[in-house]
Write a protein that holds these residues in place. Structure first.
Motif, PDB file in Angstrom:
ATOM      1  N   ARG A  48       1.200  -6.728   4.030  1.00 24.21           N
ATOM      2  CA  ARG A  48       0.717  -6.788   2.652  1.00 24.21           C
ATOM      3  C   ARG A  48      -0.793  -6.980   2.624  1.00 24.21           C
ATOM      4  N   ILE A  49      -1.297  -7.851   3.492  1.00 23.05           N
ATOM      5  CA  ILE A  49      -2.740  -8.066   3.590  1.00 23.05           C
ATOM      6  C   ILE A  49      -3.426  -6.767   4.003  1.00 23.05           C
ATOM      7  N   GLN A  50      -2.846  -6.084   4.986  1.00 20.01           N
ATOM      8  CA  GLN A  50      -3.406  -4.807   5.431  1.00 20.01           C
ATOM      9  C   GLN A  50      -3.457  -3.811   4.276  1.00 20.01           C
ATOM     10  N   ALA A  51      -2.408  -3.797   3.462  1.00 22.81           N
ATOM     11  CA  ALA A  51      -2.366  -2.878   2.330  1.00 22.81           C
ATOM     12  C   ALA A  51      -3.473  -3.178   1.331  1.00 22.81           C
ATOM     13  N   GLU A  52      -3.781  -4.461   1.130  1.00 20.84           N
ATOM     14  CA  GLU A  52      -4.856  -4.810   0.199  1.00 20.84           C
ATOM     15  C   GLU A  52      -6.200  -4.283   0.692  1.00 20.84           C
ATOM     16  N   PHE A  53      -6.445  -4.416   1.990  1.00 20.41           N
ATOM     17  CA  PHE A  53      -7.693  -3.900   2.531  1.00 20.41           C
ATOM     18  C   PHE A  53      -7.750  -2.371   2.403  1.00 20.41           C
ATOM     19  N   VAL A  54      -6.643  -1.711   2.714  1.00 20.21           N
ATOM     20  CA  VAL A  54      -6.613  -0.246   2.625  1.00 20.21           C
ATOM     21  C   VAL A  54      -6.863   0.210   1.195  1.00 20.21           C
ATOM     22  N   GLU A  55      -6.209  -0.445   0.232  1.00 22.74           N
ATOM     23  CA  GLU A  55      -6.379  -0.062  -1.173  1.00 22.74           C
ATOM     24  C   GLU A  55      -7.807  -0.313  -1.647  1.00 22.74           C
ATOM     25  N   GLY A  56      -8.366  -1.457  -1.239  1.00 22.86           N
ATOM     26  CA  GLY A  56      -9.733  -1.766  -1.635  1.00 22.86           C
ATOM     27  C   GLY A  56     -10.733  -0.801  -1.038  1.00 22.86           C
ATOM     28  N   PHE A  57     -10.601  -0.532   0.263  1.00 22.67           N
ATOM     29  CA  PHE A  57     -11.510   0.411   0.918  1.00 22.67           C
ATOM     30  C   PHE A  57     -11.396   1.795   0.284  1.00 22.67           C
ATOM     31  N   GLY A  58     -10.165   2.211   0.006  1.00 27.14           N
ATOM     32  CA  GLY A  58      -9.969   3.530  -0.586  1.00 27.14           C
ATOM     33  C   GLY A  58     -10.579   3.654  -1.966  1.00 27.14           C
ATOM     34  N   ALA A  59     -10.473   2.595  -2.768  1.00 25.52           N
ATOM     35  CA  ALA A  59     -10.979   2.640  -4.135  1.00 25.52           C
ATOM     36  C   ALA A  59     -12.505   2.598  -4.194  1.00 25.52           C
ATOM     37  N   LEU A  60     -13.131   1.914  -3.229  1.00 28.37           N
ATOM     38  CA  LEU A  60     -14.569   1.655  -3.313  1.00 28.37           C
ATOM     39  C   LEU A  60     -15.417   2.462  -2.344  1.00 28.37           C
ATOM     40  N   ALA A  61     -14.794   3.230  -1.476  1.00 30.08           N
ATOM     41  CA  ALA A  61     -15.522   3.909  -0.400  1.00 30.08           C
ATOM     42  C   ALA A  61     -16.619   4.826  -0.920  1.00 30.08           C
ATOM     43  N   GLU A  62     -16.434   5.445  -2.074  1.00 27.78           N
ATOM     44  CA  GLU A  62     -17.414   6.389  -2.607  1.00 27.78           C
ATOM     45  C   GLU A  62     -18.208   5.802  -3.763  1.00 27.78           C
TER      46      GLU A  62
END
Length: 270
Positions: A48-62
């Motif tokens: 679940r923690i990993q998913a939060e990082f993935v979602e955050g990185f994906g949303a903010l990467a650009e």
């Protein structure tokens, strides 16, 4: 009259009434009362923690260049701190930056409003709390987190600098986390500007007269913090800080490339 219903966000899930848990995700993660059950539950928490990082990185990467604005959730529209946050955010947008806040009310809402109404990108990084705050209506790009540490990573990773308005424990936490990481060189140095001379002067006096005087920090550590009352100056200080940082990084990169070239030349004998 329709009776208001208490709501609670748990990651992507919206809960109401008796479905609202009595403890937060962070509290359950840090609890020692589960006995041996943690052996079975904690591996799933890691996912679940990993998913939060993935979602955050994906949303903010650009997202592009961005400045985080911190401050209390308790100030209301019309109060000086709220309006100050609006002016700071509008200035940051004018300087070419997106504005990141915690997405809640108070100073956060003021900053998101200033960014949104100035035509900039208004970002909110929300957090699960026992008392639900919700994402304010001026957030254009919002990400909700269960875990504080995942959320704070996003602030640090995607911000070029911090502007900190009057706030409480949460604001102090974000401020000192940033200062600690810069002081210990865990991250590159970035500008930190406090807005509100009367509010912050006592803290800075204590840092100088007690903490520095006892040798717990070094004099250059205090230079990491700038202080002003003027929202335009706050924008100028943080923008200049980012520019100076980029210039020093470019100079260091050029020096390293020149040294590497000289070493290759010496090795080749040419």
């Amino acid at each position: 009259m329709t009776e208001s219903v208490r709501e609670h966000r748990k990651g992507p899930v919206q809960l109401r009434g008796r479905q609202i848990p009595e403890t937060t995700t962070d509290e359950r993660l840090l609890s020692e009362s589960e006995g041996s059950e943690w052996v079975h539950s904690d591996p799933w928490r890691v996912l679940r923690i990993q998913a939060e990082f993935v979602e955050g990185f994906g949303a903010l990467a650009e997202l592009g260049p961005a400045i985080s604005v911190f401050g209390s959730a308790r100030f209301r529209p019309g109060e000086p701190e709220y309006e100050l946050a609006e002016r700071v955010a509008a200035g940051l947008v004018g300087a070419g930056y997106a504005v990141i806040t915690g997405g809640g009310p108070g100073v956060m809402e003021g900053a998101n409003k200033g960014a949104h109404e100035s035509g900039g990108t208004s970002v909110g990084l929300g957090i699960e709390l026992p008392f639900e705050q919700g994402m304010n209506s001026y957030v254009d790009l919002g990400v909700n987190f269960r875990y504080f540490f995942a959320r704070k990573t996003m602030f640090l990773k995607y911000s070029d600098g911090f502007v900190v308005l009057p706030g409480g424990f949460g604001t102090f936490d974000e401020l000192f986390e940033a200062l600690t990481l810069v002081q210990t060189r865990k991250v590159r140095q970035f500008p930190v500007v406090l807005v509100g001379v009367a509010y912050w002067s006592g803290l800075l006096d204590w840092l100088r007269d007690s903490v520095l005087a006892r040798g717990a920090i070094s004099a250059p550590d205090l230079d990491l913090i700038k202080l002003t009352d003027d929202p335009d100056e706050a924008v100028r200080l943080v923008v200049e800080g980012v520019r100076d940082l980029h210039a020093s990084e470019e100079a260091a990169r050029a020096e390293a490339e020149a040294a590497a070239a000289a070493e290759r030349t010496g090795t080749d004998g040419t």
